[in-house]
Design a protein around this motif. Structure first.
Motif, PDB file in Angstrom:
ATOM      1  N   LYS A  67      17.371  15.903  40.980  1.00  0.00           N
ATOM      2  CA  LYS A  67      16.933  14.501  41.096  1.00  0.00           C
ATOM      3  C   LYS A  67      16.517  13.942  39.728  1.00  0.00           C
ATOM      4  O   LYS A  67      16.979  12.876  39.315  1.00  0.00           O
ATOM      5  CB  LYS A  67      15.757  14.382  42.088  1.00  0.00           C
ATOM      6  N   SER A  68      15.644  14.674  39.030  1.00  0.00           N
ATOM      7  CA  SER A  68      15.184  14.196  37.716  1.00  0.00           C
ATOM      8  C   SER A  68      16.351  14.153  36.732  1.00  0.00           C
ATOM      9  O   SER A  68      16.463  13.219  35.934  1.00  0.00           O
ATOM     10  CB  SER A  68      14.092  15.121  37.163  1.00  0.00           C
ATOM     11  N   THR A  69      17.203  15.157  36.808  1.00  0.00           N
ATOM     12  CA  THR A  69      18.368  15.191  35.918  1.00  0.00           C
ATOM     13  C   THR A  69      19.230  13.956  36.137  1.00  0.00           C
ATOM     14  O   THR A  69      19.654  13.301  35.168  1.00  0.00           O
ATOM     15  CB  THR A  69      19.189  16.476  36.199  1.00  0.00           C
ATOM     16  N   PRO A 102       9.096   7.855  33.947  1.00  0.00           N
ATOM     17  CA  PRO A 102       9.074   9.316  34.077  1.00  0.00           C
ATOM     18  C   PRO A 102       8.041   9.766  35.100  1.00  0.00           C
ATOM     19  O   PRO A 102       7.164   8.994  35.496  1.00  0.00           O
ATOM     20  CB  PRO A 102       8.670   9.780  32.677  1.00  0.00           C
ATOM     21  N   GLN A 103       8.175  11.020  35.483  1.00  0.00           N
ATOM     22  CA  GLN A 103       7.165  11.616  36.356  1.00  0.00           C
ATOM     23  C   GLN A 103       5.838  11.624  35.593  1.00  0.00           C
ATOM     24  O   GLN A 103       5.813  11.953  34.403  1.00  0.00           O
ATOM     25  CB  GLN A 103       7.592  13.050  36.659  1.00  0.00           C
ATOM     26  N   ARG A 104       4.760  11.256  36.249  1.00  0.00           N
ATOM     27  CA  ARG A 104       3.477  11.141  35.542  1.00  0.00           C
ATOM     28  C   ARG A 104       3.068  12.456  34.900  1.00  0.00           C
ATOM     29  O   ARG A 104       2.434  12.484  33.855  1.00  0.00           O
ATOM     30  CB  ARG A 104       2.383  10.653  36.488  1.00  0.00           C
ATOM     31  N   MET A 184      12.691   5.495  39.084  1.00  0.00           N
ATOM     32  CA  MET A 184      11.321   6.017  39.163  1.00  0.00           C
ATOM     33  C   MET A 184      11.352   7.455  39.660  1.00  0.00           C
ATOM     34  O   MET A 184      11.869   7.734  40.740  1.00  0.00           O
ATOM     35  CB  MET A 184      10.491   5.137  40.115  1.00  0.00           C
ATOM     36  N   ASP A 185      10.784   8.349  38.849  1.00  0.00           N
ATOM     37  CA  ASP A 185      10.820   9.768  39.203  1.00  0.00           C
ATOM     38  C   ASP A 185       9.516  10.152  39.901  1.00  0.00           C
ATOM     39  O   ASP A 185       8.463  10.247  39.265  1.00  0.00           O
ATOM     40  CB  ASP A 185      11.041  10.612  37.940  1.00  0.00           C
ATOM     41  N   GLU A 186       9.627  10.359  41.184  1.00  0.00           N
ATOM     42  CA  GLU A 186       8.492  10.759  42.025  1.00  0.00           C
ATOM     43  C   GLU A 186       7.229   9.932  41.814  1.00  0.00           C
ATOM     44  O   GLU A 186       6.144  10.483  41.568  1.00  0.00           O
ATOM     45  CB  GLU A 186       8.184  12.241  41.799  1.00  0.00           C
ATOM     46  N   PRO A 187       7.341   8.615  41.928  1.00  0.00           N
ATOM     47  CA  PRO A 187       6.160   7.787  41.691  1.00  0.00           C
ATOM     48  C   PRO A 187       5.062   7.990  42.734  1.00  0.00           C
ATOM     49  O   PRO A 187       3.897   7.710  42.457  1.00  0.00           O
ATOM     50  CB  PRO A 187       6.712   6.357  41.778  1.00  0.00           C
TER      51      PRO A 187
HETATM   52 MG    MG Z   1      12.137  16.254  39.497  1.00  0.00          MG
END
Ligand code: MG
Ligand code: ADP
Length: 285
Positions: A67-69, A102-104, A184-187
């Motif tokens: 997912k992040s990739t 980014p993820q916090r 948005m990565d895992e907000p």
């Molecule tokens: Mg991730």
């Protein structure tokens, strides 16, 4: 990643993005055969999909699903090993319209900047790295902070914010950038229900502005109830579509195998995508 490194990277990226026209008939984003292989192995395999302007899409899948990739590739922060992204029919670096949040947990919150400074980073693409902000830029930044209800926090140091406020600050930066596509990565990870609802309130506001939003999530229930479409990923893109189709039992089994947990609640069986300890906020047994 330190906030400063991220800032420099984003600045370089945004500087390359300026002054390219959009093809109005093309989808806001088209991904073709995206693959990403790290030395440790494959993170993404042959993913192809399109996003339409103004839709809100959830990316779900187990930890390590890519997912992040995928978000980083779309943001241009990372190059895919194979495949191509098009934004409105053109290479992504031709556009200023993408904001990546980014993820916090990946941000160095001790970096000494204020909330308004971070929101102003969103203007760099329009300003250029070395030009001072004009009063119009500060107006845009303060309006963005008002939208996310951080108007009174402009001068606050970022390490003094709660998790929900940190996330809203990043949204303000994206608004200041005048982003058309927000990644948005895992907000929602680690936020309480009230803070999550605050974010959804802002997402509703973004919808009225036709901003397209692509969000990675862990909560399948939230993905199915609060998003227009759902993308189910486990290295391969297993499904993309309406939640009832994308999250069919067959697809879920293919994505999660035996790790999917169903928790009985008053609202029925709540599927928990996979438990995560990303930020130390909760643990599973
Ligand atoms: Mg991730
Ligand atoms: P998710 O966000 O769905 O948890 P990621 O995109 O973070 O998945 O990771 C997908 C896979 O790629 C994982 O196996 C992860 O360990 C690996 N990975 C991610 N980033 C890197 C990197 N920079 N270098 C090497 N491997 C990576």
């Amino acid at each position: 990643m330190s906030l400063f490194k991220e800032f420099k990277k984003t600045s370089r990226h945004l500087q390359r993005q300026q002054h390219h026209a959009h093809d109005a008939d093309a989808p806001i984003l088209r991904a073709e055969n995206l693959s990403m292989r790290y030395e440790s192995g494959s993170a993404l395999e042959n993913a192809s999909f399109s996003l339409q302007e103004g839709e809100r899409i959830a990316i779900v899948g187990p930890n390590g699903a890519g997912k992040s990739t995928l978000l980083k590739i779309i943001a241009g922060v990372q190059m895919p090993t194979e495949g191509e992204i098009q934004i409105y029919g053109q290479k992504p670096r031709g556009h200023i319209c993408i904001a990546y949040l980014p993820q916090r947990s990946q941000v160095d919150w001790s970096f000494p900047v204020t909330v308004a400074d971070v929101a102003m980073m969103g203007r760099i693409g329009k300003l250029g790295l070395f030009r001072n902000p004009k009063s119009h830029d500060w107006d845009v930044v303060h309006q963005a902070l008002e939208v996310v209800k951080l108007g009174n926090f402009a001068k606050r140091q970022i390490d003094q914010l709660s998790g929900g406020q940190q996330q809203r600050m990043f949204i303000a930066r994206a608004l200041a950038q005048e982003a058309e596509l927000m990644l948005m990565d895992e907000p929602m990870t680690g936020l309480d229900v009230t803070s999550q609802e605050d974010i959804f309130g802002i997402l509703d506001e973004l919808r009225t502005r036709d901003v397209t939003v692509l969000i990675s999530l862990h909560d399948l229930k939230m993905a199915s109830e609060r998003f227009d479409r759902v993308m189910l990923l486990n290295k391969h893109l297993l499904a993309i579509g309406l939640a009832e189709e994308a999250l069919s039992p067959e697809h879920l089994l293919a994505a999660y195998g035996g790790t999917l947990q169903l928790i009985p609640t008053a609202e029925g069986m709540l599927p928990i995508g996979d438990t995560t300890c990303c930020e130390g906020d909760y643990e599973h047994v």
